[in-house]
Every structure is written in structure tokens, then in C-alpha cells.
Design a protein around this motif. Structure first.
Motif, short mmCIF file in Angstrom:
data_model
loop_
_atom_site.label_atom_id
_atom_site.label_comp_id
_atom_site.label_asym_id
_atom_site.label_seq_id
_atom_site.Cartn_x
_atom_site.Cartn_y
_atom_site.Cartn_z
N TYR A 184 13.57 -37.44 1.11
CA TYR A 184 13.42 -36.66 -0.70
C TYR A 184 12.34 -36.44 -1.31
CZ TYR A 184 18.17 -38.35 1.90
OH TYR A 184 19.58 -38.69 1.88
N CYS A 185 11.89 -37.32 -0.99
CA CYS A 185 10.11 -37.48 -1.82
C CYS A 185 9.27 -35.75 -2.09
CB CYS A 185 9.33 -38.45 -1.49
SG CYS A 185 8.86 -38.18 0.06
N SER A 186 9.64 -34.92 -0.93
CA SER A 186 8.99 -34.01 -0.58
C SER A 186 10.32 -32.57 -1.50
CB SER A 186 8.80 -33.89 0.98
OG SER A 186 8.06 -34.92 1.52
N MET A 187 11.16 -33.09 -1.86
CA MET A 187 12.06 -32.31 -2.30
C MET A 187 11.77 -31.94 -4.38
SD MET A 187 15.79 -32.82 -1.27
CE MET A 187 16.60 -32.22 0.40
N THR A 188 12.21 -30.53 -4.12
CA THR A 188 11.98 -30.58 -6.33
C THR A 188 13.12 -31.74 -6.28
OG1 THR A 188 13.15 -28.72 -6.13
CG2 THR A 188 10.66 -28.48 -5.21
N VAL A 189 12.93 -31.86 -7.92
CA VAL A 189 14.58 -32.32 -8.72
C VAL A 189 15.52 -31.14 -8.68
CG1 VAL A 189 15.66 -32.86 -10.62
CG2 VAL A 189 12.87 -33.73 -10.04
N LYS A 190 14.88 -30.12 -8.73
CA LYS A 190 16.04 -29.57 -8.93
C LYS A 190 16.51 -28.52 -7.35
CE LYS A 190 16.53 -23.62 -8.56
NZ LYS A 190 16.06 -22.79 -8.83
N GLU A 191 15.90 -29.15 -6.69
CA GLU A 191 16.56 -28.85 -5.30
C GLU A 191 17.39 -29.66 -4.87
OE1 GLU A 191 12.62 -26.62 -2.14
OE2 GLU A 191 12.72 -28.67 -2.67
N PHE A 192 17.33 -31.56 -5.25
CA PHE A 192 18.03 -32.34 -4.81
C PHE A 192 19.74 -32.06 -5.88
CE2 PHE A 192 19.71 -36.73 -6.07
CZ PHE A 192 19.57 -37.26 -4.87
N ARG A 193 19.91 -32.26 -6.52
CA ARG A 193 20.23 -31.98 -8.25
C ARG A 193 21.25 -30.83 -6.99
NH1 ARG A 193 20.96 -34.95 -11.41
NH2 ARG A 193 18.48 -35.94 -12.47
N GLU B 215 19.50 -44.04 -7.95
CA GLU B 215 17.81 -43.67 -8.83
C GLU B 215 16.73 -44.01 -7.88
OE1 GLU B 215 18.81 -47.64 -11.26
OE2 GLU B 215 20.01 -46.49 -12.01
N ASP B 216 16.70 -44.24 -6.95
CA ASP B 216 15.51 -44.62 -6.30
C ASP B 216 15.17 -43.43 -5.24
OD1 ASP B 216 15.08 -47.33 -6.47
OD2 ASP B 216 16.46 -47.78 -4.24
N ILE B 217 16.34 -41.99 -5.44
CA ILE B 217 15.39 -41.18 -4.74
C ILE B 217 14.87 -40.23 -6.10
CG2 ILE B 217 16.41 -38.78 -3.94
CD1 ILE B 217 18.59 -40.22 -2.70
N ILE B 218 15.64 -40.36 -7.26
CA ILE B 218 15.30 -39.77 -8.86
C ILE B 218 14.07 -40.17 -9.79
CG2 ILE B 218 15.32 -39.63 -11.33
CD1 ILE B 218 17.07 -38.31 -9.31
N ARG B 219 13.76 -41.23 -8.57
CA ARG B 219 12.21 -42.21 -8.17
C ARG B 219 11.38 -41.43 -8.14
NH1 ARG B 219 14.42 -47.02 -9.64
NH2 ARG B 219 14.67 -48.12 -11.59
N MET B 220 11.66 -41.49 -6.62
CA MET B 220 10.32 -40.58 -5.69
C MET B 220 9.96 -38.78 -6.01
SD MET B 220 11.60 -41.93 -1.91
CE MET B 220 13.13 -41.51 -1.93
N LEU B 221 10.76 -38.11 -6.36
CA LEU B 221 11.18 -37.59 -7.17
C LEU B 221 10.28 -37.24 -8.27
CD1 LEU B 221 15.13 -35.65 -6.74
CD2 LEU B 221 12.36 -35.42 -4.74
N SER B 222 9.59 -38.02 -9.01
CA SER B 222 9.19 -38.14 -10.16
C SER B 222 8.12 -38.42 -10.40
CB SER B 222 10.50 -38.59 -11.39
OG SER B 222 10.57 -40.23 -10.92
N GLY B 223 7.84 -38.79 -9.59
CA GLY B 223 6.28 -39.72 -8.71
C GLY B 223 6.39 -41.21 -9.71
N LYS C 212 9.89 -49.01 -5.95
CA LYS C 212 10.31 -49.47 -4.50
C LYS C 212 11.35 -48.63 -4.09
CE LYS C 212 9.25 -54.07 -6.62
NZ LYS C 212 9.65 -55.43 -6.93
N THR C 213 11.67 -48.42 -3.15
CA THR C 213 11.96 -47.60 -2.28
C THR C 213 13.10 -48.05 -1.42
OG1 THR C 213 10.92 -47.12 -0.03
CG2 THR C 213 11.00 -45.58 -2.25
#
Length: 450
Positions: free
Chosen positions: A244-253, A270-278, A283-284
């Protein structure tokens, strides 16, 4: 003339004599005899009764026992069998193909029975022949059966066949995900594919492929494919292997709008959102926080093939219908009329998706560096020297731009061709564009096939 044994004794005693025995030559006579014995009913001393139709397949006990310990025990062990050997669950055509390994130097296997043949080579403890089956299958793989091949490569733990399948799945991931073979593949195959660090497609495509696989699994088992609870049950832990860290926020939503209840655990979301925001303090948990890489695709000088452009006509914009590694390219002399011997230029290579609509897509710069172009001789621009060749993906268009650092440098404006057929399967395309201002003459590319 002395006997060979006498000569041997005299040599061993320190007396060197002239060897009068002729050197042995390969005649192929023994191989010819073995070929004649293949499926020969006249000399057969054992018959295998195969399949529900009970077809009789002839063979020779002594030949089979020399190549297989299970056959040796079957025919010459303490509990040796007598009479015909019944194999009610074995396809007779597959068994005939299997017997080729005992009699023929070159085997020609039927792809319709390749899994059965591999099962027989494993059952009768013939690991060398199992490798041959894997190599044979690799030469005839299609996108529809590569997932099946990968399953059996994993099942039999054949390292070379596993590596071959993983390279092909990685290089052609988008086509594999669209195949019928992927939709119906075993869960273990899906899990192994998601663990690969080298899938050459956007992670959003990986996500969509997982959802398609899960929906197909639900339909197969009579479950509602639109119920995200059922999808989670089918995907199990593989859901956490998506990057998920390789997606954009738009793609994930957008994905979450479609599969609203896929992540019912607030912490997972929340873990995925943190990955997307860098987030640096990430803590994944169960998620894989590492983007996929392309380190599996190493440049191999022994596998180079050159794309020579006809009449030196080419464009700086190109694409390919097959994934390739670009190790470098040759530029023709800039201009024989110029006063400069070498010229510093800024070179960039950009990548952008091929699209048929008019939507403007911002190209992504994948290479940017200064190079020297020679005015009188060819210049080789190399990428493979650092161990990181450029991956050319079929769904993308690539543009090579050269911008002179010295003003007033005369670049030759050239005619362009539309496409070049590199081999029976690979085609390089050079679309015509009227707004190209920065050009250099690229005479040929160095590629590796993937």
C-alpha cells in the motif's frame, strides 16, 4: 602385439611404451539400440496397464531398474512383482512420454500431460528428469498456464524453474493478472506472487488483481462475491502483502470506496494512511512497508541483443510490446561540420503511460545525467555499468531528450520510422510526434529480453 594388460604393467613399472590401442570413438550404436527398444512389444518383458481403459504399455525391467531405484525394488527387490504392473490412475499417453527418458537421448513431451509426467518423474525418484520437464515447460509457457507451472515448481522445489517463473511473472505481471490461469490459481500461488519484490506494474493493479481473484474464489465456492467479509476470508494474510505504501492516497481511497468494509480494524486503516503519508515513526504491524524493486532484473552481457535502427533513422520517443532491459544505446556523430570535438549535454529519459484519451499526463523522469557526445565518432551511453539497467515496460512510452549545455550546437533533424521488429515476438515502436525539438541520432539500443 602385446595385450593391453601387459602394456599397463610395463607402464606402471616406469617403462614408457608406444600405445598401440586405438582411441575409442563415439559411434551412437548403443543409443540406436535403445531407441529401437522404446515401446517395442517384441522384446518387452513387462507391461504397464494404464488408466481406466487399461491400455498396455511395453517396457524392459532391466532398463527401468538402472535409472530408477523404485523400479529396481519393484522388479528385483525382496518383494519383486511378477506379471503386469497396474497403474489405474496413470494416463497411458503420459506414461509413454515418461518412458522416453529411459530410451531416448532427446525427449519430446506433450504439453497436455506435462504435469502427469512430472508427477511420474517425482514418484520414481528421477530428479534429473524432473529438471528436464521444467525446462521443457518453460519453453512452451503461456500467460494462461504460468501460474500452474509456478505452482508445480514450488511443489517440487525446483529452484531454476521457480526462478524462471518468477522472472516471467514479474516481467509480465499485468498480463498474468488478466489471465484465466491467475483467476483460478491456488492460494499458495497468489501468496508467493504477492511476496515478489519485482512486479512490473503499479500497486493499484496488484490490489485489483487480488480482488478479482478473491471474487472468483467466492463464486467458485458459492459465496457472495460482493461481500467484503467473504473477500477477506479468501485473501487471508495475502491482504497484508500488498504494498500500500506504493499507492497514492487518491488510489487507496478509491479502492476503499469500492470495498468499503475491507479494513474493519481502525488501526489497520490508520497504518495504511501513515504509510501513504510517509510517516517516519511508522509501525506497520502486519503490513509490508517496503516498495517493490527491480533488483531481480540484472544485466547479463551474454544475453545482449542489439536493436539496429534502419538507415539510422529514429525518434527519441519509443515503446515496446514486450518488457526489456535497456543497457545502453549508441549515438551517431552529432555533426561533422561542428567545431566541437566533445559536447556536454543534459540527458533525461522520461516514462509515461500510453493513453488513448486526451488527458495530459506528467512524464516521470527515470534518468537524468550529463554526458559527452562526440562530434566525429559514435558515443555509447551506458546504464548497465552500474548494475541498474532501465526497465522498459510495455504499457509505457519513453522519451530520450538531449539538451546541449553549449548554446548553438547544431542537432541534425532526421526522418523517423514507425516500428522495428526485433524478433518474432518483440516490436519496438517509434511514434511520430511533430513537437520534438531536442533530438540526437540514436543508431542502436542494447537490450536484454526478460
Amino acid at each position: 602385439m602385446e595385450s593391453p594388460s601387459t602394456k599397463r604393467k610395463r607402464f606402471e613399472s616406469g617403462v614408457v611404451i608406444e600405445d598401440q590401442v586405438a582411441t575409442a570413438s563415439k559411434s551412437g550404436f548403443a543409443s540406436k539400440i535403445f531407441r529401437r527398444q522404446y515401446l517395442d512389444e517384441k522384446t518387452a518383458d513387462v507391461y504397464f496397464i494404464c488408466g481406466p481403459t487399461e491400455e498396455r504399455v511395453p517396457a524392459h525391467k532391466s532398463v527401468l531398474s538402472k535409472a530408477s531405484d523404485p523400479f529396481d525394488r519393484m522388479f528385483y527387490g525382496p518383494m519383486a512383482e511378477t506379471g503386469d504392473v497396474k497403474l489405474p490412475h496413470t494416463n497411458p499417453d503420459a506414461f509413454r512420454d515418461f518412458l522416453q527418458f529411459f530410451y531416448l537421448d532427446e525427449v519430446n513431451l506433450n504439453m497436455d500431460y506435462i504435469v502427469d509426467i512430472m508427477d511420474l518423474t517425482n514418484k520414481y525418484c528421477m530428479p534429473e528428469c524432473l529438471v528436464v520437464c521444467g525446462s521443457f515447460w518453460a519453453k512452451h509457457l503461456t500467460f494462461d498456464d504460468i501460474c500452474c507451472a509456478y505452482y508445480w515448481a514450488i511443489f517440487y522445489q525446483e529452484p531454476e524453474f521457480i526462478e524462471f517463473c518468477e522472472r516471467k511473472i514479474s516481467a509480465y505481471s499485468q498480463l498474468v493478472f488478466k489471465s484465466n490461469g491467475f483467476l483460478h490459481c491456488d492460494y499458495i500461488v497468489l501468496s508467493h506472487i504477492l511476496e515478489l519484490d519485482s512486479l512490473l506494474c503499479d500497486e493499484t493493479i496488484v490490489f485489483e488483481a487480488c480482488m478479482d481473484w478473491a471474487q472468483n474464489a467466492c463464486v467458485r465456492d458459492g459465496l457472495n462475491p460482493n461481500d467484503t467479509t467473504n473477500l477477506r476470508i479468501k485473501l487471508k494474510d495475502s491482504l497484508y502483502k500488498i504494498r500500500y505504501c506504493s499507492m497514492t492516497v487518491k488510489e487507496f481511497r478509491e479502492h476503499m470506496d469500492t470495498y468499503n468494509d475491507l479494513f474493519t480494524d481502525v488501526k489497520e486503516y490508520e497504518d495504511i494512511i501513515r504509510m501513504l503519508s510517509g510517516s517516519k515513526n511508522l509501525k506497520t504491524g502486519r503490513f509490508n512497508p517496503n516498495p517493490r524493486s527491480t533488483n531481480i532484473f540484472q544485466w547479463d552481457d551474454s544475453r545482449v541483443f542489439k536493436c539496429k535502427l534502419i538507415n539510422n533513422n529514429n525518434s527519441s520517443v519509443f515503446s515496446s510490446n514486450k518488457p526489456l532491459l535497456l543497457g545502453g544505446f549508441y549515438c551517431a556523430p552529432i555533426s561533422e561540420a561542428t567545431n566541437w570535438r566533445h559536447t556536454q549535454v543534459d540527458m533525461t529519459i522520461t516514462e509515461e503511460p500510453k493513453t488513448e484519451n486526451s488527458e495530459k499526463i506528467c512524464p516521470k523522469i527515470i534518468v537524468s545525467k550529463q554526458i559527452k557526445l562526440d562530434a566525429k565518432e559514435e558515443t555509447y551511453v551506458e546504464f548497465a555499468d552500474t548494475g541498474t539497467p532501465i526497465i522498459i515496460r510495455p504499457e509505457f512510452k519513453y522519451r530520450i531528450n538531449f539538451k546541449p549545455i553549449t548554446t548553438g550546437l547544431p542537432f541534425l533533424i532526421i526522418n523517423r520510422i514507425r516500428e522495428i521488429k526485433l524478433d518474432d515476438e518483440t516490436i519496438m515502436q517509434f511514434p511520430q510526434e511533430d513537437n520534438d525539438e531536442d533530438r540526437a541520432i540514436i543508431k542502436r539500443f542494447n537490450f536484454n529480453r526478460l
